[in-house]
Scaffold this motif. Structure first.
Motif, mmCIF file in Angstrom:
data_model
loop_
_atom_site.group_PDB
_atom_site.id
_atom_site.type_symbol
_atom_site.label_atom_id
_atom_site.label_comp_id
_atom_site.label_asym_id
_atom_site.label_seq_id
_atom_site.Cartn_x
_atom_site.Cartn_y
_atom_site.Cartn_z
ATOM 1 N N ALA A 170 15.112 -2.011 -13.851
ATOM 2 C CA ALA A 170 13.825 -1.489 -14.297
ATOM 3 C C ALA A 170 12.680 -2.125 -13.519
ATOM 4 N N ASN A 171 12.966 -3.258 -12.857
ATOM 5 C CA ASN A 171 11.973 -3.944 -12.041
ATOM 6 C C ASN A 171 12.159 -3.673 -10.543
ATOM 7 N N HIS A 172 13.068 -2.753 -10.208
ATOM 8 C CA HIS A 172 13.337 -2.421 -8.805
ATOM 9 C C HIS A 172 12.630 -1.115 -8.449
ATOM 10 N N ARG A 173 11.705 -1.181 -7.537
ATOM 11 C CA ARG A 173 10.936 -0.003 -7.128
ATOM 12 C C ARG A 173 11.378 0.458 -5.740
ATOM 13 N N ARG A 174 11.431 1.762 -5.558
ATOM 14 C CA ARG A 174 11.810 2.342 -4.262
ATOM 15 C C ARG A 174 10.572 2.904 -3.576
ATOM 16 N N HIS A 175 10.463 2.648 -2.286
ATOM 17 C CA HIS A 175 9.346 3.125 -1.475
ATOM 18 C C HIS A 175 9.888 3.879 -0.268
ATOM 19 N N VAL A 176 9.152 4.877 0.190
ATOM 20 C CA VAL A 176 9.505 5.631 1.394
ATOM 21 C C VAL A 176 8.295 5.627 2.316
ATOM 22 N N ARG A 188 11.572 5.318 6.819
ATOM 23 C CA ARG A 188 12.180 4.067 6.373
ATOM 24 C C ARG A 188 12.004 3.931 4.870
ATOM 25 N N GLN A 189 13.046 3.460 4.204
ATOM 26 C CA GLN A 189 12.997 3.215 2.774
ATOM 27 C C GLN A 189 13.165 1.722 2.510
ATOM 28 N N PHE A 190 12.542 1.236 1.440
ATOM 29 C CA PHE A 190 12.739 -0.166 1.067
ATOM 30 C C PHE A 190 12.533 -0.337 -0.433
ATOM 31 N N LEU A 191 13.024 -1.441 -0.935
ATOM 32 C CA LEU A 191 12.869 -1.812 -2.338
ATOM 33 C C LEU A 191 11.780 -2.867 -2.478
ATOM 34 N N SER A 192 11.177 -2.912 -3.647
ATOM 35 C CA SER A 192 10.280 -4.020 -3.981
ATOM 36 C C SER A 192 10.541 -4.447 -5.418
ATOM 37 N N MET A 193 10.239 -5.719 -5.688
ATOM 38 C CA MET A 193 10.375 -6.298 -7.020
ATOM 39 C C MET A 193 9.175 -7.197 -7.257
ATOM 40 N N PRO A 194 7.991 -6.636 -7.512
ATOM 41 C CA PRO A 194 6.791 -7.457 -7.660
ATOM 42 C C PRO A 194 6.900 -8.420 -8.839
ATOM 43 N N TRP A 195 6.483 -9.661 -8.587
ATOM 44 C CA TRP A 195 6.485 -10.689 -9.634
ATOM 45 C C TRP A 195 5.135 -11.399 -9.571
ATOM 46 N N GLY A 196 4.247 -11.095 -10.541
ATOM 47 C CA GLY A 196 2.921 -11.686 -10.506
ATOM 48 C C GLY A 196 2.207 -11.313 -9.219
ATOM 49 N N ASP A 197 1.731 -12.328 -8.498
ATOM 50 C CA ASP A 197 1.039 -12.099 -7.233
ATOM 51 C C ASP A 197 1.997 -12.002 -6.049
ATOM 52 N N MET A 238 18.802 -7.854 -0.561
ATOM 53 C CA MET A 238 19.864 -8.819 -0.840
ATOM 54 C C MET A 238 19.953 -9.122 -2.329
ATOM 55 N N LEU A 239 18.807 -9.163 -3.010
ATOM 56 C CA LEU A 239 18.829 -9.333 -4.465
ATOM 57 C C LEU A 239 19.465 -8.119 -5.139
ATOM 58 N N ARG A 240 19.204 -6.937 -4.601
ATOM 59 C CA ARG A 240 19.836 -5.736 -5.159
ATOM 60 C C ARG A 240 21.350 -5.775 -4.940
ATOM 61 N N ASN A 241 21.783 -6.278 -3.797
ATOM 62 C CA ASN A 241 23.218 -6.437 -3.578
ATOM 63 C C ASN A 241 23.816 -7.434 -4.563
ATOM 64 N N LEU A 242 23.084 -8.520 -4.858
ATOM 65 C CA LEU A 242 23.545 -9.454 -5.871
ATOM 66 C C LEU A 242 23.662 -8.778 -7.216
ATOM 67 N N ALA A 258 0.809 -1.223 0.000
ATOM 68 C CA ALA A 258 0.000 0.000 0.000
ATOM 69 C C ALA A 258 0.839 1.270 0.000
ATOM 70 N N ILE A 259 2.138 1.138 0.181
ATOM 71 C CA ILE A 259 3.004 2.311 0.230
ATOM 72 C C ILE A 259 3.380 2.722 -1.188
ATOM 73 N N PRO A 260 3.146 3.968 -1.582
ATOM 74 C CA PRO A 260 3.376 4.389 -2.968
ATOM 75 C C PRO A 260 4.834 4.214 -3.409
ATOM 76 N N VAL A 261 4.994 4.025 -4.698
ATOM 77 C CA VAL A 261 6.325 3.924 -5.300
ATOM 78 C C VAL A 261 6.913 5.331 -5.421
ATOM 79 N N ALA A 262 8.106 5.510 -4.867
ATOM 80 C CA ALA A 262 8.772 6.818 -4.930
ATOM 81 C C ALA A 262 9.676 6.937 -6.144
ATOM 82 N N GLY A 263 10.076 5.803 -6.703
ATOM 83 C CA GLY A 263 10.949 5.834 -7.876
ATOM 84 C C GLY A 263 11.231 4.439 -8.380
#
Length: 223
Positions: free
Chosen positions: A179-185, A193-202, A212-216, A11-16
């Motif tokens: 391009a599939n990495h979204r930033r949230h604040v 607090r900031q976090f990343l998301s990578m939605p895949w389907g459901d 950790m995937l972003r670090n990879l 529910a937290i909007p995508v900041a970038g």
């Protein structure tokens, strides 16, 4: 200041979105290329070291997860799980197989392999550990070592329903494309607090798993 708990990350909007960053070339995502990269890691600093200050005063605990990269004919995938809803920490979240270090574990790889076998029935004979990423500290006081491995099919998973609600695979190429990495604040009570998301389907991949995937990604993208 203690970071706020995030209960509904979707529910937290995508900041970038990081579409300005290049994806990891396909040639670097083959099992042979991954083995070469981890055989010569060099000096490298991860983008994310942790979630931020822990939420309470619990003592820290060592843990390990298995970043299981499955060798598929159509391209490598990453094995992920959705945690059971009743668990104390990170309930219902997408995660790698893994958990707390136990006294009998000789190292982080032993922990990750044991947990993957217990949680999803991934046979150790199908798993080749090729390296690890720097530890990541979660907001729930776990210091997690991501253990990276190549998994060779065929294998049949046997999910422990007490720990895991589901297991699934996501293409490595998708996860290694910013391009599939979204930033949230998220801000609450004067804390941010900031976090990343990578939605895949459901599946909403976020938080420590996404970090950790972003670090990879950073490790594989580095020249």
């Amino acid at each position: 200041m203690t970071p706020p708990r995030i209960l509904h990350p979707q529910a937290i909007p995508v900041a970038g979105i990081d579409a300005h960053l290049p994806p990891v070339p396909a040639a670097r995502l083959t099992p042979a290329a991954l083995r070469r990269r981890f055989a010569a890691p060099g000096t490298w600093t991860p983008e994310f070291a942790g979630d931020g200050r822990p939420t309470d005063d619990r003592p820290s605990a060592a843990a390990a997860v298995l970043v299981a990269i499955v060798e598929r004919e159509a391209g490598a995938t990453v094995l992920l799980t959705r945690r059971a809803e009743h668990l104390r920490d990170h309930a219902g979240q997408i995660s790698f197989p893994g958990g707390r270090v136990e006294p009998g574990d000789t190292d982080a790889a032993a922990t990750a392999l044991r947990e993957a076998e217990e949680e999803v029935g991934l046979a150790r004979a199908r798993v080749d550990v090729i390296g690890h990423l720097p530890p990541y500290t979660t907001v729930t006081h776990f210091v997690v070592t991501p253990v990276v491995a190549i998994v060779t099919p065929p294998f049949e998973l046997q999910i422990d329903a007490f720990e895991v609600a589901a297991a699934f695979e996501v293409p490595l190429a998708f996860l290694m494309d910013p391009a599939n990495h979204r930033r949230h604040v998220f801000e609450a009570g004067g804390a941010r607090r900031q976090f990343l998301s990578m939605p895949w389907g459901d599946h909403f991949i976020w938080g420590a798993t996404a970090a950790m995937l972003r670090n990879l990604y950073g490790f594989l993208a580095e020249d």
